[in-house]
Design an enzyme around this catalytic site. Structure first.
Site, short mmCIF file in Angstrom:
data_model
loop_
_atom_site.label_atom_id
_atom_site.label_comp_id
_atom_site.label_asym_id
_atom_site.label_seq_id
_atom_site.Cartn_x
_atom_site.Cartn_y
_atom_site.Cartn_z
N GLY A 309 2.17 10.06 -5.09
CA GLY A 309 0.98 9.31 -5.44
C GLY A 309 0.08 9.16 -4.24
O GLY A 309 0.05 10.01 -3.35
N GLU A 310 -0.70 8.08 -4.22
CA GLU A 310 -1.64 7.76 -3.14
C GLU A 310 -2.85 8.71 -3.11
O GLU A 310 -3.76 8.51 -2.32
CB GLU A 310 -0.98 7.80 -1.75
CG GLU A 310 0.20 6.90 -1.57
CD GLU A 310 0.83 7.03 -0.18
OE1 GLU A 310 0.28 7.77 0.68
OE2 GLU A 310 1.87 6.39 0.05
#
Length: 344
Positions: A309-310
């Site tokens: 993610g991120e």
């Protein structure tokens, strides 16, 4: 609000014609050729300009963590936001490596982040427990969408020509899975995965939680806003707003992983005209991501086994987009190089 525009068909066709004349067998650069043509249509230029990427990471906490759906405690969300700011997270490193603008937005973190130099746009301190209640009221979902729209406006005003939304929210694969199930019709077993690495027992709990959330809404007719409010999260809603505003302003959107794609599906449920502006960077290891991408008609550029993610997978794919443009712009045509083209 103005409608989302359609890509420019004439510049796309001109780019396709140019690709046929470049000094290579047609199709030999595979997806990079297709990407250059797509970006020509999205930019409205026969030869697209190099991209100026902006990455915005939206953070929020989730009441459903009370059900034991994550391997990490909710407090990690706030700690990771601080890590983004201090430059130690993967997305911080990748943003620097790609010379990308990076902004972090608190859309709904439960802890107090007021001392951090981020965008403070907290709609509420964490979402509700979607197993038993709506994650947000409709008004809160609308507010979170506007948080994302505002972030897109800031990025575009700062010169961004490609938008990437990242996420930070412990437990957020659970609402993402619930959204994907509801919006695609796929079953829980096909979509709900281990997220940050829950055990077999934890996975069983997580699947039951999503099944219960879906059952809570069985038989109800909900529009895109309603589904997002019931099953989403504050950062997920903000990401959807980010995508909707980016498309409305004619800026391409590079999706990241599972959470990002759930947000894109929610945005698509709100306004299907967003579809041509979505690009898939990678296929996550998270169960169900490939099916979510298929529902949007997207094919990922890379598959490196990411599940962070991120915005990290999208950032990792950025050089491929820049190279696709560089090849399209910089290669000689057969006529320019004095090379004989294909005869048959």
């Amino acid at each position: 609000m103005p409608r989302i525009p359609a890509p420019n068909l004439s510049t796309r066709q001109a780019a396709e014609a140019r690709q046929q004349q470049l000094t290579k067998p047609a199709g030999s650069l595979g997806k990079l050729e297709q990407l250059a043509v797509t970006l020509a249509g999205l930019q409205g230029r026969d030869i697209p300009l190099p991209l100026s990427p902006a990455i915005t990471v939206f953070a929020g906490d989730h009441g459903v963590c009370a059900e034991g759906v994550s391997a990490f405690p909710p407090e990690v969300t706030g700690a990771m936001v601080a890590n983004f700011v201090h430059g130690g997270a993967a997305i911080s490193v990748l943003a620097r490596a790609n010379q990308a603008r990076l902004e972090v937005v608190d859309a709904g973190v439960a802890s107090d982040l007021s001392t951090l130099p981020i965008v403070h746009a907290k709609v509420r301190a964490g979402s509700g427990n979607l197993r038993h209640e709506a994650a947000m009221t409709r008004q809160q979902a609308e507010a979170a969408l506007e948080v994302g729209r505002d972030a897109a406006r800031r990025a575009i005003a700062d010169g961004a020509t490609l938008l990437i939304a990242g996420d930070m929210g412990i437990g957020n694969t659970t609402p993402s899975a619930a959204l994907i199930c509801r919006l695609t019709g796929h079953g829980v077993e096909a979509i709900v995965g281990r997220g940050t690495g829950v055990s077999d027992a934890g996975l069983a709990v997580k699947r039951q939680v999503v099944a219960d959330a879906l059952a809570r809404l069985a038989g109800q007719t909900l529009d895109g806003h309603g589904v997002l409010a019931e099953l989403g999260g504050l950062e997920i809603a903000a990401m959807a707003g980010f995508y909707l505003e980016g498309a409305r302003q004619g800026v391409p959107l590079l999706l990241d992983g599972f959470i990002s794609t759930a947000a894109a599906l929610a945005a698509h449920a709100i306004d299907a005209d967003i579809a041509p502006w979505l690009l898939a960077s990678h296929c996550s290891q998270e169960t169900g991501h490939a099916l979510a991408l298929q529902a949007l008609g997207l094919s990922p550029l890379i598959d490196l086994g990411f599940r962070l993610g991120e915005g990290s997978g999208a950032a990792a794919a950025l050089p491929l987009l820049q190279q696709a443009i560089a090849l399209h712009a910089g290669m000689a045509t057969f006529a320019e190089a004095g090379v004989a083209g294909k005869s048959a």
